[in-house]
Structures are given as structure tokens and as C-alpha cells.
Motif scaffolding. Structure first.
Motif, PDB file in Angstrom:
ATOM      1  N   GLU A 185      23.064  45.456  38.404  1.00 47.59           N
ATOM      2  CA  GLU A 185      24.273  46.210  38.665  1.00 47.59           C
ATOM      3  C   GLU A 185      25.428  45.539  37.946  1.00 47.59           C
ATOM      4  N   GLY A 186      26.258  46.347  37.266  1.00 48.88           N
ATOM      5  CA  GLY A 186      27.375  45.804  36.497  1.00 48.88           C
ATOM      6  C   GLY A 186      28.641  45.711  37.315  1.00 48.88           C
ATOM      7  N   GLU A 187      29.779  45.694  36.596  1.00 52.45           N
ATOM      8  CA  GLU A 187      31.083  45.617  37.252  1.00 52.45           C
ATOM      9  C   GLU A 187      31.289  46.785  38.197  1.00 52.45           C
ATOM     10  N   GLY A 188      31.924  46.516  39.302  1.00 48.49           N
ATOM     11  CA  GLY A 188      32.200  47.577  40.261  1.00 48.49           C
ATOM     12  C   GLY A 188      30.958  47.929  41.049  1.00 48.49           C
ATOM     13  N   ARG A 189      31.158  48.321  42.268  1.00 47.42           N
ATOM     14  CA  ARG A 189      30.029  48.644  43.125  1.00 47.42           C
ATOM     15  C   ARG A 189      29.483  50.023  42.803  1.00 47.42           C
ATOM     16  N   ARG A 190      28.252  50.059  42.344  1.00 52.71           N
ATOM     17  CA  ARG A 190      27.546  51.306  42.011  1.00 52.71           C
ATOM     18  C   ARG A 190      28.308  52.172  41.016  1.00 52.71           C
ATOM     19  N   GLN A 191      28.850  51.519  39.989  1.00 54.04           N
ATOM     20  CA  GLN A 191      29.513  52.258  38.928  1.00 54.04           C
ATOM     21  C   GLN A 191      28.755  52.144  37.624  1.00 54.04           C
ATOM     22  N   TRP A 192      28.200  50.948  37.344  1.00 57.13           N
ATOM     23  CA  TRP A 192      27.538  50.698  36.071  1.00 57.13           C
ATOM     24  C   TRP A 192      26.231  49.955  36.278  1.00 57.13           C
ATOM     25  N   LEU A 193      25.282  50.160  35.357  1.00 59.22           N
ATOM     26  CA  LEU A 193      24.063  49.376  35.293  1.00 59.22           C
ATOM     27  C   LEU A 193      24.022  48.690  33.948  1.00 59.22           C
ATOM     28  N   GLU A 194      23.635  47.425  33.930  1.00 57.34           N
ATOM     29  CA  GLU A 194      23.469  46.683  32.690  1.00 57.34           C
ATOM     30  C   GLU A 194      21.976  46.513  32.440  1.00 57.34           C
ATOM     31  N   ILE A 195      21.519  46.982  31.277  1.00 54.29           N
ATOM     32  CA  ILE A 195      20.113  46.912  30.911  1.00 54.29           C
ATOM     33  C   ILE A 195      19.985  45.961  29.733  1.00 54.29           C
ATOM     34  N   ARG A 207      26.199  54.505  33.052  1.00 56.68           N
ATOM     35  CA  ARG A 207      26.744  54.890  34.357  1.00 56.68           C
ATOM     36  C   ARG A 207      25.661  54.798  35.426  1.00 56.68           C
ATOM     37  N   TYR A 208      26.048  54.403  36.596  1.00 56.47           N
ATOM     38  CA  TYR A 208      25.153  54.351  37.747  1.00 56.47           C
ATOM     39  C   TYR A 208      24.901  55.785  38.205  1.00 56.47           C
ATOM     40  N   SER A 209      23.645  56.198  38.250  1.00 56.78           N
ATOM     41  CA  SER A 209      23.289  57.543  38.706  1.00 56.78           C
ATOM     42  C   SER A 209      21.873  57.510  39.260  1.00 56.78           C
ATOM     43  N   SER A 210      21.441  58.614  39.837  1.00 55.33           N
ATOM     44  CA  SER A 210      20.076  58.655  40.365  1.00 55.33           C
ATOM     45  C   SER A 210      19.061  58.517  39.235  1.00 55.33           C
ATOM     46  N   PHE A 211      19.382  59.045  38.046  1.00 51.11           N
ATOM     47  CA  PHE A 211      18.465  58.891  36.915  1.00 51.11           C
ATOM     48  C   PHE A 211      18.452  57.454  36.406  1.00 51.11           C
ATOM     49  N   SER A 212      19.639  56.873  36.201  1.00 55.40           N
ATOM     50  CA  SER A 212      19.678  55.517  35.639  1.00 55.40           C
ATOM     51  C   SER A 212      19.064  54.489  36.586  1.00 55.40           C
ATOM     52  N   THR A 213      19.135  54.710  37.885  1.00 52.16           N
ATOM     53  CA  THR A 213      18.508  53.768  38.812  1.00 52.16           C
ATOM     54  C   THR A 213      16.990  53.919  38.834  1.00 52.16           C
ATOM     55  N   SER A 214      16.470  55.005  38.265  1.00 57.57           N
ATOM     56  CA  SER A 214      15.015  55.172  38.193  1.00 57.57           C
ATOM     57  C   SER A 214      14.422  54.498  36.959  1.00 57.57           C
ATOM     58  N   ILE A 215      15.255  53.982  36.059  1.00 55.54           N
ATOM     59  CA  ILE A 215      14.766  53.266  34.883  1.00 55.54           C
ATOM     60  C   ILE A 215      14.140  51.960  35.354  1.00 55.54           C
ATOM     61  N   ALA A 216      12.946  51.675  34.860  1.00 50.51           N
ATOM     62  CA  ALA A 216      12.193  50.492  35.298  1.00 50.51           C
ATOM     63  C   ALA A 216      12.022  49.516  34.136  1.00 50.51           C
ATOM     64  N   PRO A 217      11.773  48.241  34.430  1.00 48.93           N
ATOM     65  CA  PRO A 217      11.536  47.262  33.364  1.00 48.93           C
ATOM     66  C   PRO A 217      10.294  47.571  32.518  1.00 48.93           C
ATOM     67  N   THR A 218       9.432  48.427  33.001  1.00 41.17           N
ATOM     68  CA  THR A 218       8.237  48.802  32.230  1.00 41.17           C
ATOM     69  C   THR A 218       8.533  49.914  31.231  1.00 41.17           C
ATOM     70  N   ASP A 219       9.740  50.481  31.266  1.00 39.33           N
ATOM     71  CA  ASP A 219      10.123  51.538  30.335  1.00 39.33           C
ATOM     72  C   ASP A 219      10.607  50.929  29.025  1.00 39.33           C
TER      73      ASP A 219
END
Length: 115
Positions: free
Chosen positions: A99-109, A71-83
Motif C-alpha cells: 500500500e502506498g501513500e494515503g490509506r487505500r489510495q495507491w498501490l506500489e508494485i 490507484r487502489y481499486s478492487s481490480f488492483s488489489t486482485s493483482i498477485a505476485p504471481t502475475d
């Protein structure tokens, strides 16, 4: 994407940054990997995208590419490629975040499993 598909728990790990006056480096805690945990575990969907084996210098190397959707959240957006990500005991290095499907709903890692 439905929330019902978020059936895995993943833990984000962040390396400690050390600075010796000349340069800085990221150091992973090999003795106690859980000490690198960043935040609380979050729910995710896991999809293995590809796998394979390669011969290099007389050795066989295996690789697995996996995508986690969170889920897109303040925590998930703080995940960095160095993690790094830990899911079901396996450790993954992050190779991309988008960013995944839908605007600011999902993140794909997208990750590569560390053997």
C-alpha cells in the motif's frame, strides 16, 4: 501523489493454472502472450529504481528494478505476485506489492524487467 502523474498504461497478465493430478503449475502462453491478459489496461506511474549488470558464468546479465504506482481499486488489489505486468512492450515480473501513500489510495508494485 497526484493523479496527473499516472501517465503510463499497463496490462496485467495472469498465467493459466494446470493440474495434472499430482501437482499444479502456472503456464504462460508463449505462442500468444496477449491470451494471458487479465482485465483491462490501467493507468500507472512508472519509476525505475535501479539497474545494473552482473558477470555470472562468463555471461553478462542486466537487471532493472521498476516501481509502478496505481490507484487502489478492487481490480488492483486482485493483482498477485504471481502475475506479470506489460508496459510499453516490456514485460515485468512482480516482486512485491504494498500500500502506498494515503490509506487505500495507491498501490506500489515493485517489478523486475524480464530480459
Amino acid at each position: 501523489m497526484r493523479a496527473a502523474k499516472l501517465d503510463r498504461r499497463l496490462q496485467v497478465r495472469r498465467a493459466a493454472v494446470t493440474d495434472n493430478g499430482f501437482n499444479s503449475s502456472r503456464d504462460w502462453n508463449a505462442a500468444d502472450p496477449a491470451a494471458d491478459n487479465f482485465g483491462t489496461p490501467i493507468w500507472a506511474q512508472k519509476t525505475d529504481l535501479s539497474d545494473g549488470e552482473r558477470w555470472r558464468a562468463g555471461e553478462v546479465a542486466a537487471h532493472v528494478t521498476t516501481r509502478f504506482v496505481v490507484r487502489y481499486s478492487s481490480f488492483s488489489t486482485s493483482i498477485a505476485p504471481t502475475d506479470r505486468i506489460v508496459c510499453e512492450g516490456a514485460v515485468y515480473e512482480i516482486t512485491g506489492i504494498k500500500e502506498g501513500e494515503g490509506r487505500r489510495q495507491w498501490l506500489e508494485i515493485t517489478c523486475a524487467r524480464i530480459a
